[in-house]
Design a protein around this motif. Structure first.
Motif, PDB file in Angstrom:
ATOM      1  N   VAL A   1      13.811 -28.581  19.648  1.00  0.00           N
ATOM      2  CA  VAL A   1      14.993 -27.902  20.196  1.00  0.00           C
ATOM      3  C   VAL A   1      15.858 -27.261  19.108  1.00  0.00           C
ATOM      4  O   VAL A   1      16.309 -26.117  19.275  1.00  0.00           O
ATOM      5  CB  VAL A   1      15.808 -28.860  21.085  1.00  0.00           C
ATOM      6  CG1 VAL A   1      17.109 -28.212  21.550  1.00  0.00           C
ATOM      7  CG2 VAL A   1      14.975 -29.296  22.285  1.00  0.00           C
ATOM      8  N   PRO A   2      16.137 -27.935  17.975  1.00  0.00           N
ATOM      9  CA  PRO A   2      16.991 -27.279  16.963  1.00  0.00           C
ATOM     10  C   PRO A   2      16.446 -25.940  16.474  1.00  0.00           C
ATOM     11  O   PRO A   2      17.199 -24.965  16.357  1.00  0.00           O
ATOM     12  CB  PRO A   2      17.045 -28.322  15.832  1.00  0.00           C
ATOM     13  CG  PRO A   2      16.856 -29.636  16.529  1.00  0.00           C
ATOM     14  CD  PRO A   2      15.869 -29.340  17.617  1.00  0.00           C
ATOM     15  N   ASP A   3      15.140 -25.861  16.189  1.00  0.00           N
ATOM     16  CA  ASP A   3      14.577 -24.578  15.758  1.00  0.00           C
ATOM     17  C   ASP A   3      14.661 -23.542  16.880  1.00  0.00           C
ATOM     18  O   ASP A   3      14.925 -22.356  16.621  1.00  0.00           O
ATOM     19  CB  ASP A   3      13.116 -24.757  15.338  1.00  0.00           C
ATOM     20  CG  ASP A   3      12.977 -25.267  13.908  1.00  0.00           C
ATOM     21  OD1 ASP A   3      13.963 -25.186  13.153  1.00  0.00           O
ATOM     22  OD2 ASP A   3      11.886 -25.753  13.555  1.00  0.00           O
ATOM     23  N   ALA A   4      14.433 -23.971  18.117  1.00  0.00           N
ATOM     24  CA  ALA A   4      14.538 -23.043  19.247  1.00  0.00           C
ATOM     25  C   ALA A   4      15.962 -22.499  19.363  1.00  0.00           C
ATOM     26  O   ALA A   4      16.163 -21.299  19.617  1.00  0.00           O
ATOM     27  CB  ALA A   4      14.123 -23.739  20.539  1.00  0.00           C
ATOM     28  N   LEU A   5      16.937 -23.362  19.180  1.00  0.00           N
ATOM     29  CA  LEU A   5      18.329 -22.903  19.234  1.00  0.00           C
ATOM     30  C   LEU A   5      18.630 -21.932  18.096  1.00  0.00           C
ATOM     31  O   LEU A   5      19.337 -20.936  18.287  1.00  0.00           O
ATOM     32  CB  LEU A   5      19.278 -24.100  19.189  1.00  0.00           C
ATOM     33  CG  LEU A   5      19.326 -24.945  20.465  1.00  0.00           C
ATOM     34  CD1 LEU A   5      20.061 -26.260  20.224  1.00  0.00           C
ATOM     35  CD2 LEU A   5      19.991 -24.180  21.606  1.00  0.00           C
TER      36      LEU A   5
ATOM     37  N   HIS B   1      28.972 -29.479  32.632  1.00  0.00           N
ATOM     38  CA  HIS B   1      27.932 -28.666  31.997  1.00  0.00           C
ATOM     39  C   HIS B   1      27.080 -27.999  33.079  1.00  0.00           C
ATOM     40  O   HIS B   1      26.720 -28.630  34.076  1.00  0.00           O
ATOM     41  CB  HIS B   1      27.038 -29.546  31.105  1.00  0.00           C
ATOM     42  CG  HIS B   1      26.040 -28.768  30.320  1.00  0.00           C
ATOM     43  ND1 HIS B   1      26.344 -28.145  29.130  1.00  0.00           N
ATOM     44  CD2 HIS B   1      24.726 -28.477  30.560  1.00  0.00           C
ATOM     45  CE1 HIS B   1      25.282 -27.532  28.664  1.00  0.00           C
ATOM     46  NE2 HIS B   1      24.277 -27.706  29.521  1.00  0.00           N
ATOM     47  N   PRO B   2      26.715 -26.716  32.887  1.00  0.00           N
ATOM     48  CA  PRO B   2      25.934 -26.025  33.934  1.00  0.00           C
ATOM     49  C   PRO B   2      24.559 -26.647  34.115  1.00  0.00           C
ATOM     50  O   PRO B   2      23.761 -26.716  33.173  1.00  0.00           O
ATOM     51  CB  PRO B   2      25.837 -24.583  33.424  1.00  0.00           C
ATOM     52  CG  PRO B   2      26.143 -24.659  31.956  1.00  0.00           C
ATOM     53  CD  PRO B   2      27.063 -25.812  31.781  1.00  0.00           C
ATOM     54  N   ALA B   3      24.309 -27.117  35.330  1.00  0.00           N
ATOM     55  CA  ALA B   3      23.041 -27.751  35.669  1.00  0.00           C
ATOM     56  C   ALA B   3      22.623 -27.310  37.062  1.00  0.00           C
ATOM     57  O   ALA B   3      23.447 -27.254  37.975  1.00  0.00           O
ATOM     58  CB  ALA B   3      23.172 -29.277  35.614  1.00  0.00           C
TER      59      ALA B   3
ATOM     60  N   TRP C   1      25.817 -16.944  21.373  1.00  0.00           N
ATOM     61  CA  TRP C   1      24.904 -17.688  22.241  1.00  0.00           C
ATOM     62  C   TRP C   1      25.663 -18.609  23.183  1.00  0.00           C
ATOM     63  O   TRP C   1      25.408 -18.640  24.393  1.00  0.00           O
ATOM     64  CB  TRP C   1      23.906 -18.484  21.399  1.00  0.00           C
ATOM     65  CG  TRP C   1      23.358 -19.691  22.117  1.00  0.00           C
ATOM     66  CD1 TRP C   1      23.715 -20.994  21.931  1.00  0.00           C
ATOM     67  CD2 TRP C   1      22.401 -19.699  23.189  1.00  0.00           C
ATOM     68  NE1 TRP C   1      23.041 -21.819  22.805  1.00  0.00           N
ATOM     69  CE2 TRP C   1      22.223 -21.051  23.582  1.00  0.00           C
ATOM     70  CE3 TRP C   1      21.684 -18.703  23.837  1.00  0.00           C
ATOM     71  CZ2 TRP C   1      21.347 -21.426  24.603  1.00  0.00           C
ATOM     72  CZ3 TRP C   1      20.807 -19.072  24.851  1.00  0.00           C
ATOM     73  CH2 TRP C   1      20.644 -20.412  25.220  1.00  0.00           C
ATOM     74  N   ARG C   2      26.592 -19.378  22.646  1.00  0.00           N
ATOM     75  CA  ARG C   2      27.324 -20.328  23.489  1.00  0.00           C
ATOM     76  C   ARG C   2      28.178 -19.623  24.530  1.00  0.00           C
ATOM     77  O   ARG C   2      28.405 -20.153  25.620  1.00  0.00           O
ATOM     78  CB  ARG C   2      28.177 -21.257  22.627  1.00  0.00           C
ATOM     79  CG  ARG C   2      27.349 -22.296  21.864  1.00  0.00           C
ATOM     80  CD  ARG C   2      28.217 -23.277  21.076  1.00  0.00           C
ATOM     81  NE  ARG C   2      27.423 -24.310  20.432  1.00  0.00           N
ATOM     82  CZ  ARG C   2      27.080 -25.464  20.987  1.00  0.00           C
ATOM     83  NH1 ARG C   2      27.473 -25.739  22.220  1.00  0.00           N
ATOM     84  NH2 ARG C   2      26.358 -26.350  20.324  1.00  0.00           N
TER      85      ARG C   2
ATOM     86  N   ARG D   1      23.750 -30.510  24.169  1.00  0.00           N
ATOM     87  CA  ARG D   1      24.569 -30.406  22.945  1.00  0.00           C
ATOM     88  C   ARG D   1      24.535 -28.987  22.384  1.00  0.00           C
ATOM     89  O   ARG D   1      25.508 -28.528  21.779  1.00  0.00           O
ATOM     90  CB  ARG D   1      24.069 -31.397  21.896  1.00  0.00           C
ATOM     91  CG  ARG D   1      24.344 -32.861  22.241  1.00  0.00           C
ATOM     92  CD  ARG D   1      24.105 -33.758  21.033  1.00  0.00           C
ATOM     93  NE  ARG D   1      22.709 -33.741  20.588  1.00  0.00           N
ATOM     94  CZ  ARG D   1      21.774 -34.575  21.025  1.00  0.00           C
ATOM     95  NH1 ARG D   1      22.092 -35.518  21.916  1.00  0.00           N
ATOM     96  NH2 ARG D   1      20.534 -34.488  20.569  1.00  0.00           N
ATOM     97  N   GLY D   2      23.410 -28.287  22.598  1.00  0.00           N
ATOM     98  CA  GLY D   2      23.280 -26.915  22.096  1.00  0.00           C
ATOM     99  C   GLY D   2      23.841 -25.859  23.021  1.00  0.00           C
ATOM    100  O   GLY D   2      23.691 -24.665  22.751  1.00  0.00           O
TER     101      GLY D   2
END
Length: 512
Positions: free
Chosen positions: A207-211, A302-304, A224-225, A256-257
Motif C-alpha cells: 500500500v505505501p508504494d501504491a500511495l 471515512h468514506p466507505a 490526492w487526499r 490512513r492513506g
C-alpha cells in the motif's frame, strides 16, 4: 376550439439541426446518478427483521480471524473478544457507528466530470471482478488475461457513456511479482481512464508504494487526499463471519492513506452463506456492519461503500450462478438495505454465466442490472463485460454492455407524470381536427431524444433493411468499435514529465 397542430414544414430544418446537437447533461434520456428505489422486493417489516437478525448475529455469533491490530481497534471501540477468539458486537455499538458513518459522499474522479454522487439512491454502473481470462471473440476461446488487456479495458470503458466507473475487471496474469502486479494494475487503470478507479492489493506491505504512485499522478499527497480518485476494493471478510486478516491490515493502511474503501462481503448462497435469499442478505449485512464498525473506529466518517455482494449458487453442481433470477433478487434486496441505513452502497449485477456475448448473456446481464438499478443501488459492480461466472472478461461484451446498461438506466429513470407528459393537449389537437397521429408533431420531435434512448449498436431495422445492409452482426459491430477506440491515444495518459518520473521510480511494464 383548440388550434390544429402545425405541419412538419417551416421549422423542420431547424428541428433537425437541434436534434443533431448534443443534449445537455440534464436533458439526456439516461445519465449517471439517476434516482432509483421504486422497486422494493422487501416490505418495511421485512427490512426491519433483516436488520434485527443481523444485530443478533453480530452480538451472539460475531466474527473470528481479526488481525491483532483489528482486535485492538475493535475492542477499544466496544466489541467483546470471547475465549473462542470471536469478536462480538453489541447492538448499541453498531447503532453508534451507524450514526458516525459517512453518508451522501462523492467519490472523486481524476476528471471532475466523472465524479460519483452517491447521495440518496443515485445509481451508477461500472466494471469489477478479478477475471483470469480474456474472452477472444474470433476463436471463441479463453486465454490468460494480461496487463495490456486490462489497460485496453480501461481505455474502452473511458469512452462508454453508461460505464460510470472502472473497478479492475481482470488480473494481469503475465506479472508474477505481487508488488509489480499491484503497481502496474494501478498504472494501467489510471492511464486508461480518468473515471473513478477501484483496485485491490495483494499484500498490505504494497500500500505505501501504491500511495506514492497515486501522489505522483495527483500532483502531491495533498492533492490526492483532496480528491482520492482510486478506491480500495477490500474483501475484509472470508464468509461465513470471519475476518480476512491481511485484507483488514490492507484496509487499515488505505484508510490512513486517505483512500475510500469498498467493504466487500461476497458469500456464496448455499456454500459460504445461507441458501435462502433472506439468510444470505442477513449474513452479508451483518458482515458489512462489522466492517462499518471497523472503519469508523479507525476514522469516524471515512468514506466507505457498504458492499453487500452475496452470490447465487447452482446447488445441483456447486457452480456460481450470477445470471439467475435469485441473483437479481439478492442484489435488489441488498440495495434496499443500503437505503434503509442511508449508506452509500454497492452490489453485484450484470455478470453472466454464459461464456460468450450471446442470448443467454443478454438475459442474464439485463436481469440483475435492471433489478439492482431500479432498487436504487448506488454502485452496480460487474455490470458489463464479465462472463463464465467471473472467470472471463470480454472487451466486446463491455461495449455491448454500454447499450444494455443504457436500457437498464432508462428503467431506473422511470415514468415522469405531469401535465406535459400526460399529453391531453396533444390528444385534443391530434384527434380533433388534427392529422390523427403524433408523428412529426412539435412535442414528439422535441421529446424524442430526451425521453427515448436509442442503442448505438443494437439493430432495429426491418428484416429487409437488415438484408440490404449485408446482415450486420452485433458482435462484429462491437469488435469494430473496440478497434476504433484502441486506435486512438488514451486521453487519460499522464503528461510526459509525470510519466517519466513514475517510470524512474516504479517498474512499469506497459510501453511508454
Amino acid at each position: 376550439m383548440t388550434a390544429p397542430l402545425s405541419r412538419r414544414g417551416g421549422g423542420r430544418a431547424a428541428r433537425v439541426a437541434a436534434r443533431a446537437t448534443a443534449l445537455s447533461e440534464d436533458q439526456r434520456p439516461v445519465r449517471p446518478g439517476l434516482i432509483g428505489g421504486r422497486y422494493r422486493p422487501l416490505t418495511e417489516a421485512e427490512v426491519t427483521r433483516i436488520h434485527a437478525s443481523a444485530l443478533v448475529a453480530l452480538d451472539e455469533i460475531g466474527l473470528s480471524g481479526a488481525p491483532a491490530s483489528g482486535v485492538e481497534i475493535l475492542t477499544g471501540a466496544g466489541a467483546r473478544l470471547g475465549e473462542d477468539g470471536r469478536l462480538r458486537f453489541p447492538p448499541a455499538l453498531v447503532e453508534d457507528m451507524l450514526a458516525k458513518a459517512a453518508r451522501d459522499i462523492t467519490l472523486p474522479a481524476r476528471d471532475p466530470r466523472f465524479d460519483l454522487d452517491l447521495s440518496g439512491q443515485r445509481v451508477h454502473y461500472g466494471t469489477a471482478g478479478a477475471a483470469v481470462h480474456l474472452v477472444e471473440i474470433d476463436g471463441q476461446t479463453y486465454r490468460e488475461s494480461t496487463l495490456q488487456d486490462l489497460h485496453d479495458a480501461a481505455r474502452i470503458a473511458h469512452q462508454l457513456d453508461n460505464i460510470h466507473f472502472l473497478q479492475r475487471p481482470m488480473v494481469a496474469r503475465d506479472l508474477t511479482d505481487n508488488l509489480e502486479l499491484d503497481l502496474n494494475t494501478l498504472y494501467a487503470c489510471c492511464s486508461g481512464t480518468t473515471k473513478q478507479v477501484g483496485t485491490s492489493f495483494s499484500d498490505p506491505a504494497n500500500v505505501p508504494d501504491a500511495l506514492d504512485l497515486l501522489h505522483m499522478i495527483a500532483g502531491g499527497e495533498a492533492a490526492w487526499r483532496a480528491r482520492p480518485f482510486v478506491s480500495n476494493s477490500n474483501c475484509f471478510v472470508v464468509p461465513p463471519m470471519k475476518f480476512a486478516s491481511e485484507s483488514c491490515e490492507t484496509m487499515e493502511a488505505c484508510i490512513r492513506g486517505g483512500m475510500p474503501v469498498l467493504l466487500l462481503s461476497a458469500g456464496m448462497s448455499g456454500a459460504t452463506a445461507p441458501s435462502t435469499i433472506a439468510g444470505a442478505i442477513v449474513q452479508s449485512v451483518a458482515e458489512c456492519l462489522a466492517g462499518l464498525v471497523y472503519v469508523n473506529a479507525i476514522a469516524p466518517g471515512h468514506p466507505a461503500i457498504f458492499g453487500t455482494w452475496p452470490f447465487g449458487l447452482d446447488l445441483r453442481t456447486g457452480a456460481m450462478c450470477l445470471g439467475s433470477g435469485e441473483q437479481a433478487l439478492l442484489s435488489a434486496g441488498c440495495a434496499q438495505m443500503h437505503a434503509h441505513y442511508g449508506l452509500p452502497g454497492g452490489t453485484a449485477g450484470g455478470a453472466a454465466d454464459s461464456k460468450l456475448p450471446d442470448m443467454q448473456a443478454g438475459w442474464e446481464q439485463m436481469c440483475s442490472n435492471v433489478l439492482a438499478g431500479v432498487a436504487g443501488a448506488n454502485m452496480v459492480y460487474e455490470a458489463a463485460g464479465m462472463h463464465a461466472s467471473l472467470l472471463g472478461f470480454c472487451h466486446e461484451s463491455l461495449i455491448l454492455g454500454d447499450d444494455l446498461i443504457g436500457q437498464a438506466l432508462r428503467c431506473v429513470r422511470g415514468i415522469e407524470v405531469d401535465d406535459m407528459t400526460l399529453a391531453l393537449d396533444q390528444m385534443r389537437a391530434v384527434c380533433m381536427g388534427g392529422p390523427g397521429h403524433y408523428l412529426g408533431t412539435p412535442e414528439t420531435l422535441d421529446r424524442m431524444h430526451r425521453d427515448h434512448l436509442y442503442p448505438r449498436l443494437g439493430d432495429r431495422t426491418s428484416p429487409r433493411q437488415w438484408e440490404e445492409m449485408d446482415k450486420p452482426d452485433l458482435v462484429a459491430k462491437a469488435t469494430a468499435r473496440k478497434q476504433e477506440i484502441l486506435a486512438t491515444r488514451s486521453p487519460a495518459r499522464f503528461d510526459a514529465a509525470t510519466d517519466k518520473a513514475i517510470r524512474a521510480r516504479f517498474p512499469i511494464h506497459l510501453p511508454a
